[in-house]
Design an enzyme around this catalytic site. Structure first.
Site, PDB file in Angstrom:
ATOM      1  N   SER A 129       0.808  -1.183   0.027  1.00 49.99           N
ATOM      2  CA  SER A 129       0.013  -0.076  -0.049  1.00 49.99           C
ATOM      3  C   SER A 129       0.823   1.358   0.090  1.00 49.99           C
ATOM      4  O   SER A 129       1.834   1.356  -0.917  1.00 49.99           O
ATOM      5  CB  SER A 129      -0.938  -0.114   1.175  1.00 49.99           C
ATOM      6  OG  SER A 129      -2.073   1.099   1.076  1.00 49.99           O
ATOM      7  N   ARG A 174     -12.267   7.033   9.444  1.00 49.40           N
ATOM      8  CA  ARG A 174     -11.598   5.732   9.111  1.00 49.40           C
ATOM      9  C   ARG A 174     -12.881   4.642   8.917  1.00 49.40           C
ATOM     10  O   ARG A 174     -12.801   3.552   8.115  1.00 49.40           O
ATOM     11  CB  ARG A 174     -11.274   5.251  10.700  1.00 49.40           C
ATOM     12  CG  ARG A 174     -10.828   3.805  10.636  1.00 49.40           C
ATOM     13  CD  ARG A 174      -9.658   3.922   9.986  1.00 49.40           C
ATOM     14  NE  ARG A 174      -8.668   2.451  10.536  1.00 49.40           N
ATOM     15  CZ  ARG A 174      -7.666   2.160   9.906  1.00 49.40           C
ATOM     16  NH1 ARG A 174      -7.017   3.016   9.144  1.00 49.40           N
ATOM     17  NH2 ARG A 174      -7.081   1.167  10.156  1.00 49.40           N
ATOM     18  N   ASP A 233      -8.889  -6.321  -4.899  1.00 51.67           N
ATOM     19  CA  ASP A 233      -8.599  -5.050  -4.128  1.00 51.67           C
ATOM     20  C   ASP A 233      -9.423  -3.896  -5.111  1.00 51.67           C
ATOM     21  O   ASP A 233      -9.111  -3.569  -6.199  1.00 51.67           O
ATOM     22  CB  ASP A 233      -7.130  -4.897  -4.338  1.00 51.67           C
ATOM     23  CG  ASP A 233      -6.648  -3.816  -3.367  1.00 51.67           C
ATOM     24  OD1 ASP A 233      -7.395  -2.971  -3.209  1.00 51.67           O
ATOM     25  OD2 ASP A 233      -5.655  -3.616  -3.085  1.00 51.67           O
ATOM     26  N   HIS A 282      -8.234  -5.071  -0.177  1.00 53.01           N
ATOM     27  CA  HIS A 282      -6.988  -4.572  -0.154  1.00 53.01           C
ATOM     28  C   HIS A 282      -6.296  -5.088   1.112  1.00 53.01           C
ATOM     29  O   HIS A 282      -5.054  -5.262   1.172  1.00 53.01           O
ATOM     30  CB  HIS A 282      -6.944  -3.061   0.073  1.00 53.01           C
ATOM     31  CG  HIS A 282      -5.734  -2.235   0.254  1.00 53.01           C
ATOM     32  ND1 HIS A 282      -4.778  -2.301  -0.834  1.00 53.01           N
ATOM     33  CD2 HIS A 282      -5.312  -1.347   1.062  1.00 53.01           C
ATOM     34  CE1 HIS A 282      -3.764  -1.554  -0.498  1.00 53.01           C
ATOM     35  NE2 HIS A 282      -4.119  -1.061   0.655  1.00 53.01           N
ATOM     36  N   ASP A 283      -7.016  -5.327   2.327  1.00 49.11           N
ATOM     37  CA  ASP A 283      -6.541  -5.555   3.575  1.00 49.11           C
ATOM     38  C   ASP A 283      -5.805  -7.055   3.520  1.00 49.11           C
ATOM     39  O   ASP A 283      -5.030  -7.397   4.384  1.00 49.11           O
ATOM     40  CB  ASP A 283      -7.353  -5.709   4.811  1.00 49.11           C
ATOM     41  CG  ASP A 283      -7.579  -4.309   5.295  1.00 49.11           C
ATOM     42  OD1 ASP A 283      -6.609  -3.505   5.102  1.00 49.11           O
ATOM     43  OD2 ASP A 283      -8.315  -3.998   6.311  1.00 49.11           O
TER      44      ASP A 283
END
Length: 352
Positions: free
Chosen positions: A136, A202, A290, A319-320
């Site tokens: 990332s 967040r 992603d 993505h995580d």
């Protein structure tokens, strides 16, 4: 053995923008022992809200009995400029005013983060890095540092990252900053300013890190008669509050802007020409679903970095997955490093 250290840069650090920082401090951690040849360095670059403790946030890939083992390697991870965890950031004291910077902190770029890694490497007397790895925003730093070309990097591993931050990614970041800016306390210049806005930011970010499938797997209701108090709602609140307990809105604001700045073609002939400057043996890993850093971005990197290898991972978490799928990463990276080592041996034998 782990060491938490701070390097106080004795000079004025000039940012890419031309602005200057005095009293730059770089917090970093090392694990293991640097060998006599100084050729066993593994350098990890962390992502947006992580820290220098790579054995904590990248468990399964880094650690005793893992691929990157401090008993075999000298592992370094530096906290990045602007971050909440020890390196100079918006809550640091501005030497001009004697008060914290807050929103007077100068904006910085991914290229500045890479330049600071170089400062630390120079301080530590490290002229070669066996493996440089980042995912990332960490991958953006690793790529820029490789292009900088001042340290010999043998192997470069780029995970779920890109050559230039996309309009899609910038839009997500701007939406998060808009959320922070709606919190009036953000402009009050206080350490806990903007926390309500950060909580919302967040929550927005999490939607870009995960997938529809991931939420269906983890937040689906077990009953059909609910009309409120949904698990997914609680989860978003929990994740927002969790970040607020360990981070600050000012660092988040500046780091998201740094991510937006990422473009290896800036000041160079083109993005493609910049990627040709990478000399390391390179592995690019993408995550198939992603949505924040689509796999096409990693395919582009592999296509334009000379002799780069490309691999992909299936992960419901999107993505995580670069933090979650450590077994798959271990397998892919392990094979790549073995091939890289064999190529080096063959090359040395050929020279002999």
């Amino acid at each position: 053995m782990s060491n938490s250290l701070t390097y106080k840069y004795p000079k004025i650090f000039k940012l890419e923008s031309g602005k200057k920082l005095r009293n730059l401090e770089i917090a970093y951690q090392t694990y293991g022992t640097l060998n006599a040849n100084k050729d066993n360095v593994i350098w990890a670059c962390h992502a947006l809200t992580a820290n220098a403790d790579v054995l904590d946030w990248w468990k399964g890939l880094f650690g005793t009995k893992n691929l990157f083992n401090p008993e075999e390697h000298f592992i370094i991870c530096a906290n990045i400029l602007g971050s909440h965890y020890g390196t100079t950031n918006p809550l640091s004291i501005n030497p001009t005013t004697g008060q914290p910077y807050y929103l007077a902190f100068p904006e910085f770029s991914i290229r500045d983060l890479a330049a600071i890694h170089q400062l630390l490497a120079d301080h530590l007397g490290i002229k070669q890095v066996k493996t440089l790895i980042g995912g990332s925003l960490g991958g953006q730093q690793a790529l820029e540092w490789s292009i900088l070309g001042k340290t010999e990097i043998e192997n470069l591993i780029l995970v779920a990252t890109n050559a230039a931050h996309s309009p899609w990614g910038i839009a997500f970041n701007e939406s998060q900053r808009l959320a922070i800016a709606t919190d009036r306390t953000f402009f009050a210049n206080q350490p806990n300013g903007g926390l309500k806005g950060l909580k919302t930011a967040r929550s927005i970010a999490l939607l870009s890190y995960r997938t529809y499938e991931a939420y269906n797997e983890t937040q689906l209701e077990s009953v059909n008669d609910k009309v409120t108090d949904f698990r997914a709602s609680s989860y978003q609140n929990y994740q927002g509050e969790k970040l607020c307990k360990r981070f600050n809105a000012y660092s988040y604001w500046y780091l998201s802007k740094a991510m937006d700045s990422h473009n290896v073609g800036r000041g160079r002939k083109s993005i493609v020409d910049a990627l040709k400057l990478v000399k390391a043996n390179t592995l690019v890993v993408g995550i198939e679903n992603d949505i924040l850093f689509p796999i096409t971005e990693q395919q582009f990197l592999a296509q334009h970095i000379s002799d780069a290898q490309f691999s992909s991972i299936k992960c419901a978490y999107g993505h995580d997955g670069f933090l979650i799928e450590t077994d798959k990463l271990t397998n892919i990276i392990g094979h790549f490093l073995k091939e890289s080592k064999n190529k080096k041996i063959i090359k040395l034998q050929h020279i002999a």
